[in-house]
Write an enzyme that holds these catalytic residues in place. Structure first.
Site, PDB file in Angstrom:
ATOM      1  N   ASN A 135      40.783 -31.377 -17.605  1.00 54.20           N
ATOM      2  CA  ASN A 135      41.859 -32.225 -18.153  1.00 54.20           C
ATOM      3  C   ASN A 135      41.326 -33.602 -18.541  1.00 54.20           C
ATOM      4  O   ASN A 135      41.800 -34.201 -19.502  1.00 54.20           O
ATOM      5  CB  ASN A 135      43.054 -32.266 -17.195  1.00 54.20           C
ATOM      6  CG  ASN A 135      42.873 -33.216 -16.051  1.00 54.20           C
ATOM      7  OD1 ASN A 135      43.105 -34.402 -16.176  1.00 54.20           O
ATOM      8  ND2 ASN A 135      42.423 -32.705 -14.904  1.00 54.20           N
ATOM      9  N   SER A 177      42.580 -35.730 -11.446  1.00 52.22           N
ATOM     10  CA  SER A 177      41.892 -35.714 -10.154  1.00 52.22           C
ATOM     11  C   SER A 177      41.199 -37.049  -9.860  1.00 52.22           C
ATOM     12  O   SER A 177      40.337 -37.124  -8.999  1.00 52.22           O
ATOM     13  CB  SER A 177      40.881 -34.570 -10.132  1.00 52.22           C
ATOM     14  OG  SER A 177      40.110 -34.583 -11.314  1.00 52.22           O
ATOM     15  N   SER A 200      35.808 -32.215 -15.029  1.00 48.15           N
ATOM     16  CA  SER A 200      37.246 -31.951 -15.008  1.00 48.15           C
ATOM     17  C   SER A 200      37.730 -31.628 -16.418  1.00 48.15           C
ATOM     18  O   SER A 200      37.571 -32.429 -17.345  1.00 48.15           O
ATOM     19  CB  SER A 200      37.962 -33.186 -14.444  1.00 48.15           C
ATOM     20  OG  SER A 200      39.252 -33.284 -14.985  1.00 48.15           O
ATOM     21  N   CYS A 208      48.666 -24.864  -7.406  1.00 48.08           N
ATOM     22  CA  CYS A 208      49.729 -25.706  -7.971  1.00 48.08           C
ATOM     23  C   CYS A 208      50.884 -24.811  -8.455  1.00 48.08           C
ATOM     24  O   CYS A 208      50.635 -23.761  -9.076  1.00 48.08           O
ATOM     25  CB  CYS A 208      49.170 -26.510  -9.134  1.00 48.08           C
ATOM     26  SG  CYS A 208      50.452 -27.466  -9.952  1.00 48.08           S
ATOM     27  N   HIS A 257      38.155 -32.278  -8.656  1.00 52.49           N
ATOM     28  CA  HIS A 257      36.859 -32.635  -9.222  1.00 52.49           C
ATOM     29  C   HIS A 257      36.587 -34.120  -8.987  1.00 52.49           C
ATOM     30  O   HIS A 257      36.621 -34.919  -9.911  1.00 52.49           O
ATOM     31  CB  HIS A 257      36.842 -32.356 -10.732  1.00 52.49           C
ATOM     32  CG  HIS A 257      36.980 -30.911 -11.044  1.00 52.49           C
ATOM     33  ND1 HIS A 257      36.049 -29.979 -10.672  1.00 52.49           N
ATOM     34  CD2 HIS A 257      37.944 -30.229 -11.684  1.00 52.49           C
ATOM     35  CE1 HIS A 257      36.426 -28.793 -11.079  1.00 52.49           C
ATOM     36  NE2 HIS A 257      37.576 -28.910 -11.691  1.00 52.49           N
ATOM     37  N   CYS A 307      47.889 -36.091 -10.435  1.00 51.46           N
ATOM     38  CA  CYS A 307      49.151 -35.440 -10.831  1.00 51.46           C
ATOM     39  C   CYS A 307      49.823 -34.951  -9.544  1.00 51.46           C
ATOM     40  O   CYS A 307      49.209 -34.988  -8.468  1.00 51.46           O
ATOM     41  CB  CYS A 307      48.845 -34.253 -11.730  1.00 51.46           C
ATOM     42  SG  CYS A 307      47.822 -33.027 -10.893  1.00 51.46           S
ATOM     43  N   CYS A 340      50.836 -27.608 -18.478  1.00 50.73           N
ATOM     44  CA  CYS A 340      51.751 -28.176 -17.480  1.00 50.73           C
ATOM     45  C   CYS A 340      52.323 -29.509 -17.986  1.00 50.73           C
ATOM     46  O   CYS A 340      51.659 -30.221 -18.750  1.00 50.73           O
ATOM     47  CB  CYS A 340      51.071 -28.326 -16.130  1.00 50.73           C
ATOM     48  SG  CYS A 340      50.113 -29.814 -15.945  1.00 50.73           S
ATOM     49  N   GLU A 353      40.738 -21.457 -12.767  1.00 49.30           N
ATOM     50  CA  GLU A 353      42.177 -21.212 -12.950  1.00 49.30           C
ATOM     51  C   GLU A 353      42.397 -19.994 -13.849  1.00 49.30           C
ATOM     52  O   GLU A 353      43.233 -19.121 -13.572  1.00 49.30           O
ATOM     53  CB  GLU A 353      42.848 -22.443 -13.588  1.00 49.30           C
ATOM     54  CG  GLU A 353      44.313 -22.215 -13.903  1.00 49.30           C
ATOM     55  CD  GLU A 353      44.924 -23.306 -14.780  1.00 49.30           C
ATOM     56  OE1 GLU A 353      44.656 -24.498 -14.534  1.00 49.30           O
ATOM     57  OE2 GLU A 353      45.670 -22.955 -15.708  1.00 49.30           O
ATOM     58  N   THR A 359      46.670 -24.371 -17.927  1.00 49.78           N
ATOM     59  CA  THR A 359      47.587 -25.518 -17.785  1.00 49.78           C
ATOM     60  C   THR A 359      47.072 -26.821 -18.397  1.00 49.78           C
ATOM     61  O   THR A 359      47.862 -27.692 -18.750  1.00 49.78           O
ATOM     62  CB  THR A 359      47.874 -25.806 -16.300  1.00 49.78           C
ATOM     63  OG1 THR A 359      46.621 -25.967 -15.630  1.00 49.78           O
ATOM     64  CG2 THR A 359      48.694 -24.713 -15.662  1.00 49.78           C
TER      65      THR A 359
END
Ligand code: SF4
Length: 289
Positions: A231, A274, A229, A100, A46, A16, A201, A130, A173
């Site tokens: 996400n 990532s 990770s 970020c 990650h 991203c 996000c 985070e 996010t």
């Protein structure tokens, strides 16, 4: 004649903009300061391969910083608590803050809500760095802060939430809307006033929407990225709701799934924020082979 398989790669797959910005900036920093130490506090992203490549380039990943440092200490995309920022500076490092901008926005919104007297609910995983940073930032301005992805956790504080004049919500996010929505519904049912700021996000939302779409149109989804990770695991969870899904970290793991791959005619590929393009390419090459 064997039927040709159709392999479709997601448009939003791989780095991203926050991760790309972090990797590019840290490499530029080292190139411009070859004689200075450049440490990254915690893994920048990650992905072991990227961490190793950065290490070979002289950029060291550390989990605790040396007491008397010199050079730069990089704060990664997840951000850090105000306390850690102070510790880095007190140890003698220059801070290179690569939080970020989307994560910064959540921190700012959380602070605003607490300052305005809202009882803050952070929808996220308490143990995620985070979220820890968002919480620590908010706690500087008030103590009414809860973190969870589960209604059952919030129910334990129902009385406090009911007594609060107003409840404010921000989200980690990389969380999923399907996690946020029921929590908002629950909080709405018990709160006098509620303000929800959807801080998932845009990069994550687009990736998740696309993954859900693709999963509905493919026999098999392959999600590429680290199992650590958040996400990436969310992408795998989303795809699993609609179709057979495998989550792999690299092309090497494809061997384990030969049978299901052989059976699948339409294969979709997506990847976490990532995951480097080089790993995605290797997965596609191996599938095409
Ligand atoms: S996933 Fe979103 S918040 Fe996280 S680094 Fe990427 S753009 Fe930033």
């Amino acid at each position: 004649m064997p039927e040709t398989k159709k392999i479709t790669l997601a448009k939003y797959a791989g780095f991203c903009y926050g991760v790309k910005r972090a990797v590019d900036t840290v490499v530029k920093l080292k190139k411009e300061n070859p004689d200075k130490n450049v440490y990254i506090l915690g893994e920048l992203i990650h992905n072991h391969q990227v961490i190793e490549e950065l290490g070979n380039f002289g950029i060291e990943t550390i989990n605790k910083f040396p007491q008397n440092g010199n050079g730069y200490c990089v704060v990664r995309t997840h951000g850090q608590t105000p306390e850690v920022f102070k510790q880095i500076q007190n140890a003698g490092f220059e801070v290179c803050d690569l939080t970020c901008p989307d994560v910064k926005k959540v921190q700012q919104k959380a602070i605003e809500l607490v300052k305005e007297g809202y009882f803050l609910v952070i929808v996220g995983k308490e143990e995620h760095p985070e979220v820890a940073a968002i919480k620590a930032n908010a706690l500087q301005y008030g103590n009414k802060v809860l973190v969870s992805t589960l209604i059952s956790d919030l129910e334990q504080h129902e009385q406090d939430l009911k007594e609060a004049k107003k409840v404010g919500v921000v989200v980690q996010t990389t969380q999923m809307l399907t996690t946020l929505n029921p929590i908002v519904e629950y909080l709405t049912s018990i709160s006098k006033e509620i303000r929800v700021i959807n801080t998932i996000c845009p990069s994550t939302s687009k990736r998740q929407e696309e993954a859900a779409q693709m999963a509905q149109n493919n026999d098999l989804m392959i999600v590429v990225g680290s199992k650590n990770s958040a996400n990436t695991t969310h992408l795998a969870d989303i795809c699993t709701e609609f179709t057979s899904t495998i989550h792999i970290e690299s092309e090497k793991e494809l061997d384990k799934y030969q049978e299901i791959i052989a059976k699948s005619q339409n294969i979709g590929i997506t990847a976490g924020a990532s995951t480097p393009q080089s790993i995605i390419d290797k997965v596609i090459d191996k599938l095409e082979d």
